[in-house]
Design an enzyme around this catalytic site. Structure first.
Site, PDB file in Angstrom:
ATOM      1  N   ARG A 322      -5.012  12.382   2.911  1.00  0.00           N
ATOM      2  CA  ARG A 322      -6.232  11.844   3.528  1.00  0.00           C
ATOM      3  C   ARG A 322      -6.554  12.560   4.837  1.00  0.00           C
ATOM      4  NH1 ARG A 322      -9.642   6.900   3.097  1.00  0.00           N
ATOM      5  NH2 ARG A 322      -8.569   6.471   1.137  1.00  0.00           N
ATOM      6  N   GLU A 725     -11.054   0.427   8.848  1.00  0.00           N
ATOM      7  CA  GLU A 725     -10.543   1.680   9.389  1.00  0.00           C
ATOM      8  C   GLU A 725     -11.579   2.566  10.073  1.00  0.00           C
ATOM      9  OE1 GLU A 725      -6.865   2.887   6.550  1.00  0.00           O
ATOM     10  OE2 GLU A 725      -8.824   2.790   5.569  1.00  0.00           O
TER      11      GLU A 725
END
Length: 776
Positions: A322, A725
Site C-alpha cells: 500500500r 484513514e
C-alpha cells in the site's frame, strides 16, 4: 408517552448524531473487557519477555517460577496442542512463544499463570534463561547492509519507460528520506478473557479489530474447529490497526490456559510490556531518483521503499504494497517504477497502523515535490498543482487503475482561498526577512487515498437484523467499534431504512456467533461494508412486510409505500410496531442475514496491475508554524482543513475523525520517536519516554470543514466515503511548513530535507545545516 414511544425522527441519516457510547465514555459506564465481572476462579496470565535482541535459547529454568506464591503453572510451546503459529499472514513464521531462537528484545518466551495478575507478573521475572547471543540489526540501513533479507515477497509497480524518462529529464532530484515508525498508544491495551465451555468450546472476550481471525488462530492453536470458538467484542479503547493482528497472541495464551486448567483466564500486560512486545507502524527509508523539467513537471520517478518489518511477516507485505499504491499521492507520473523492501530486522514484527503504509508512500512523494520546488525557487504548492492528476487524461496510476473521480483540484483551490494561503505566505516571507530568531513557515498539501482492502476477499461483510413483535430492532454486524463511530453509523442506516426513530435500533456487540467470517474493521471500510450489509438485511425484511401489508389490506404491493414511521397502505397508515406484530401473527419472517461485497475491484499482484480501489477520498490541509532557531522548539499556530467524505452519514462523527486523525498524524510526524539502544532494546516503551500529542498541542486556530458538495460517484451506502484513514495524511502539511521555516535561514535556496519525525532536535540540526551550507 413513555420513552419507547418517542416521536419519529424525520431525519436520521446524514445528520449529526452523537456517538452511541459517548455518554457512557464520559460517565465511566462504558464496559471494556477489564470491567467485565470475572467468573469465580478466574486465573491470570502474564508474559515472560526476552532480554536480548537475538540469541539461541540454551535453556530455561522455571523452578523458581513454579515455587512462587499463587503460581498455577507455566505455558510454553509444548502446551500448544494444535498449530504452533499465530501469523496473520499464515506464513508459519510466528510461533506463540520464541521457538529455539529469540529474534527481538521483548519477544514473548513463555507465560506464567497464577491466581492473581500481580502474582503472575512477579513470577514471570524469576525465570533463569541461558542465551547464546547472535549478531543483530534493528534499522533499515543496517538490514540492507547485512544483505537485505526480506520477510515477505516484495512488490514492483511499473508504468512507462522510466530509464528514458530519467535520462531525458532536464533536471534530477536524488536523495533519501527516513520516515519513523509509531506506536498505536491506544487507551485500552491488549487484553483477552477466555472462558472454557463444555467439550471443546471456549468463549473469548478480546480487544480486537478482527474477531474472525482471533477465532481462526485460537482454533488452530487448540487443534479444534472454528465453530467451537466464539469471540465477542463490544468495544475497544482504541485500535488504529494495532488490534488487527496483535491480539492473536493474547487470545491464544488465555485460551490455552483456560482449556488446560478448565478455568477462566485473563491476560493483560503492562503498558511497557505491551509496547515492547507488540508491532508498530513501519519505519521506512525511501531512496528516490526523480526527473523533472524547468516548470516543475515530473517526467519519471524511480524509488525503493525499504521498511523495518521486524522478525516475521505479519502484515508487512500488504503494508509495503500500500505504500507503493500511494507513492503518487495526488500526482501523475508519466513514467514510474516503485519497489518495496520489507526487511527482516531484530525488532518486534511491525503491523497495521492507520493508513496502512499509505502515509509513508505519500511522505516520500511530498519529499521530492519539496526538492523540486526549492531547486527551482518556487512555492511547493505551485509544483503540486502542476503535477496533479488530470480528470480526462494523465490519470492512470502506477498500478494501472484509471482515476475516475478526481476532485483534488477543487478541494485544493477552495482551501487555498478559504485559508487565505497566498496572502499569508507573502506575510510570512516578509516576516522572515526581518525576524532573526523566530521563523515562520506555511504549507498546503493534498491527499488522495484509495479505499478498499487490497486483499480482495476481505471486501465483504455480513449483518443480522431482527425485528421483534413490538417493533424494536436488533442489529448485529461484523464490524467492531473502537471509538470511531461505526456502530452509530450503521444504526442510522437501519433506522433510516425502516423509517423509525434511532432509539428503536439496539446495537449489539460484535460476535462470531452472530455473524460469521467477518473481515477486519480496517482499511477505512467499516461503514461501507457493514452499512451495506445491514441495509441488505433491512431490504429483505421490508420486502416481506410490503407483501404482507398488501395481502392484509387487499391491494397491490405498488400501492404500499414506506413512509416515516411505517407503511402507507393506500389510504391507511400502518405504524411500524403494529406492522411487526401483524406480520408475526401471520407467520412472516422478521429476521434476515444481509451480505455485501464491494464491486469492480480486482488486483493481480504478480503483474502489478488492477483496480484495487473502489474509489478515492480526497482532502487538503494548510498549516502555519513558528520555530525558534536557537532551540529548535516550535508551535503549530494555525491549521485549515477541507476533507472529502462524500455525503457524510454523520457529520459530527466525521468531523471528529478528521480532527483526531490530523492530530494523530501530526504526532507521528513531529513528536513520536521510537528509539532502540545499542543492545537492541526499545527504550521508548512508556508515556514517560514516548511523546504523543497533548491537548495543548492542538493548533489554537483549527478550522476543519467537510466538502459538503461532494457525493460519491459510486453507489456506496448513502453515497458516503470512508473517513477513518484518509485524513491521517493531512498532517503532512506540518513538517512541510517546518521545512519552509528552516529553509528561510538560507533564503530558501536549499531544500530542508528533514527526516521524520521532525522533532525540535531535528529542526535545530536543520537550521545549523542551513547555516553551514549557506556559508559554503
Amino acid at each position: 408517552m413513555n420513552k419507547h414511544q418517542a416521536p419519529i425522527n424525520l431525519s436520521v441519516l446524514h445528520k449529526a448524531t452523537r456517538h452511541d457510547s459517548g455518554p457512557k465514555h464520559v460517565t465511566g459506564t462504558a464496559e471494556y473487557i477489564d470491567d467485565i465481572v470475572e467468573p469465580v476462579g478466574t486465573m491470570h496470565a502474564y508474559l515472560g519477555l526476552s532480554t536480548v535482541a537475538h540469541a539461541e535459547i540454551a535453556g530455561m529454568d522455571f523452578s523458581a517460577v513454579l515455587k512462587a506464591p499463587g503460581v498455577i503453572g507455566v505455558l510454553t510451546n509444548d502446551d500448544v496442542p494444535g498449530v504452533l503459529d499465530i501469523s496473520s499472514a499464515h506464513m508459519h513464521d510466528e510461533p506463540v512463544f520464541a521457538d529455539g531462537v529469540v529474534h527481538f528484545w521483548g519477544q514473548p518466551m513463555f507465560a506464567v499463570v497464577a491466581e492473581t495478575r500481580d502474582q503472575a507478573r512477579r513470577a514471570a521475572h524469576l525465570v533463569k534463561i541461558d542465551y547464546n547471543e547472535l549478531p543483530f540489526f534493528t534499522d533499515v540501513r543496517s538490514a540492507q547492509a547485512a544483505g537485505g533479507k526480506l520477510v515477505t515477497p516484495p512488490l514492483k509497480l511499473e508504468r512507462g519507460d522510466v530509464k528514458t524518462g530519467l535520462a531525458g529529464a532536464p533536471r534530477r532530484a536524488k536523495g533519501a528520506i527516513t520516515i519513523g515508525g509509531q506506536d498505536h498508544f491506544y487507551l485500552e491495551g491488549q487484553i483477552a478473557l477466555a472462558i472454557p465451555g463444555e467439550d471443546e468450546d471456549v468463549t473469548l472476550f478480546s480487544s480486537t479489530q478482527h474477531p474472525s481471525e482471533i477465532q481462526l488462530i485460537v482454533a488452530q492453536a487448540l487443534g479444534i474447529r472454528h465453530n467451537a470458538v466464539t469471540v465477542n467484542v463490544r468495544r475497544m479503547g482504541g485500535g488504529f490497526g494495532g488490534k488487527e493482528t496483535q491480539g492473536n497472541l493474547f487470545a491464544v495464551v488465555a485460551a490455552l490456559a483456560a482449556k488446560k486448567w478448565n478455568r477462566a483466564c485473563k491476560l493483560r500486560p503492562d503498558r511497557d510490556d505491551d509496547m515492547s512486545a507488540t508491532g508498530k507502524r513501519h519505519d521506512f527509508v525511501v531512496d528516490y531518483d526523480v526527473g523533472y523539467d524547468e516548470t516543475g513537471k515530473i517526467h519519471a520517478v524511480d524509488a525503493v521503499y525499504g521498511a523495518r518489518a521486524g522478525y516475521s511477516s505479519d502484515l508487512s507485505g500488504p503494508v509495503t504494497d500500500r505504500a507503493l499504491f500511494h507513492c503518487d499521492n495526488a500526482y501523475w507520473y508519466p513514467a514510474v517504477r516503485a519497489r518495496s523492501e520489507p526487511l527482516y530486522t531484530n525488532t518486534v514484527s511491525n503491523t497495521a497502523f492507520r493508513g496502512f503504509g499509505g502515509p509513508q508512500g505519500m511522505v516520500g512523494a511530498e519529499r521530492w515535490i519539496e526538492d523540486i520546488a526549492y531547486s527551482l525557487g518556487k512555492d511547493p504548492l505551485e509544483i503540486r498543482k502542476a503535477n496533479f492528476y488530470g480528470t480526462d487524461t494523465d490519470n492512470v496510476t502506477p498500478y494501472h487503475q484509471v482515476v475516475e473521480d478526481n476532485i483534488i483540484h477543487r478541494v485544493v483551490e477552495e482551501l487555498e482561498a478559504s485559508s487565505d494561503y497566498q496572502a499569508r505566505r507573502q506575510a510570512i516571507l516578509a516576516f522572515n526577512k526581518t525576524s532573526t530568531i523566530l521563523k515562520k513557515g506555511i504549507s498546503l498539501t493534498p491527499v488522495k487515498f484509495g479505499i478498499s482492502f487490497t486483499a480482495t476477499w476481505y471486501n465483504q461483510a455480513g449483518a443480522l437484523v431482527h425485528v421483534y413483535k413490538d417493533g424494536s430492532i436488533h442489529l448485529s454486524h461484523g464490524g467492531t467499534e473502537m471509538g470511531q463511530g461505526l456502530y452509530i453509523k450503521v444504526a442510522q442506516v437501519v433506522a433510516d431504512a425502516f423509517g423509525v426513530n434511532l432509539d428503536t435500533v439496539k446495537i449489539m456487540a460484535t460476535s462470531t456467533g452472530k455473524v460469521p467470517n467477518t473481515s477486519a474493521t480496517a482499511a477505512s471500510s467499516g461503514s461501507d461494508l457493514n452499512g451495506a450489509a445491514a441495509y441488505d438485511a433491512c431490504r429483505q425484511i421490508k420486502e416481506r412486510l410490503v407483501a404482507h401489508a398488501a395481502k392484509l389490506h387487499e391491494m397491490s404491493e405498488a400501492e404500499c409505500e414506506w413512509v416515516q414511521g411505517g407503511i402507507q397502505a393506500g389510504p391507511k397508515f400502518v405504524p411500524f410496531a403494529e406492522l411487526a406484530m401483524s406480520a408475526y401473527m401471520n407467520r412472516v419472517q422478521l429476521s434476515a442475514a444481509g451480505f455485501y461485497k464491494t464491486p469492480k475491484i480486482h488486483w493481480d499482484r504478480a503483474t502489478g496491475r488492477g483496480h484495487p480501489f473502489y474509489y478515492f477520498a480526497y482532502g487538503a490541509s494548510a498549516s502555519e508554524v513558528t520555530i525558534d532557531t536557537l532551540t529548535g522548539e516550535y508551535t503549530v499556530d494555525r491549521v485549515d482543513i477541507l476533507h472529502d467524505v462524500g455525503k457524510s452519514l454523520n457529520p459530527a462523527i466525521d468531523l471528529g475523525q478528521v480532527e483526531g486523525a490530523f492530530v494523530q498524524g501530526m504526532g507521528w510526524l513531529t513528536t513520536e520517536e521510537l528509539v532502540w539502544d545499542a543492545k537492541g532494546q526499545l527504550r521508548t516503551h512508556a508515556p514517560s519516554t514516548y511523546k504523543i500529542p497533548l491537548a495543548s498541542d492542538v493548533p489554537p486556530i483549527f478550522n476543519v470543514k467537510l466538502a459538503e458538495w461532494s457525493v460519491n460517484k459510486e453507489p456506496t451506502i448513502g453515497r458516503s466515503k470512508a473517513v477513518g484513514e484518509p485524513p491521517f495524511m493531512l498532517a503532512m502539511s506540518v513538517p512541510e511548513a517546518l521545512g519552509m521555516a528552516v529553509a528561510s535561514v538560507a533564503d530558501y535556496k536549499i531544500a530542508p530535507q528533514l527526516n521524520m519525525p521532525v522533532t525540535p532536535e531535528r529542526v535545530l540540526m536543520g537550521v545549523e545545516r542551513m547555516k553551514r551550507e549557506a556559508r559554503g
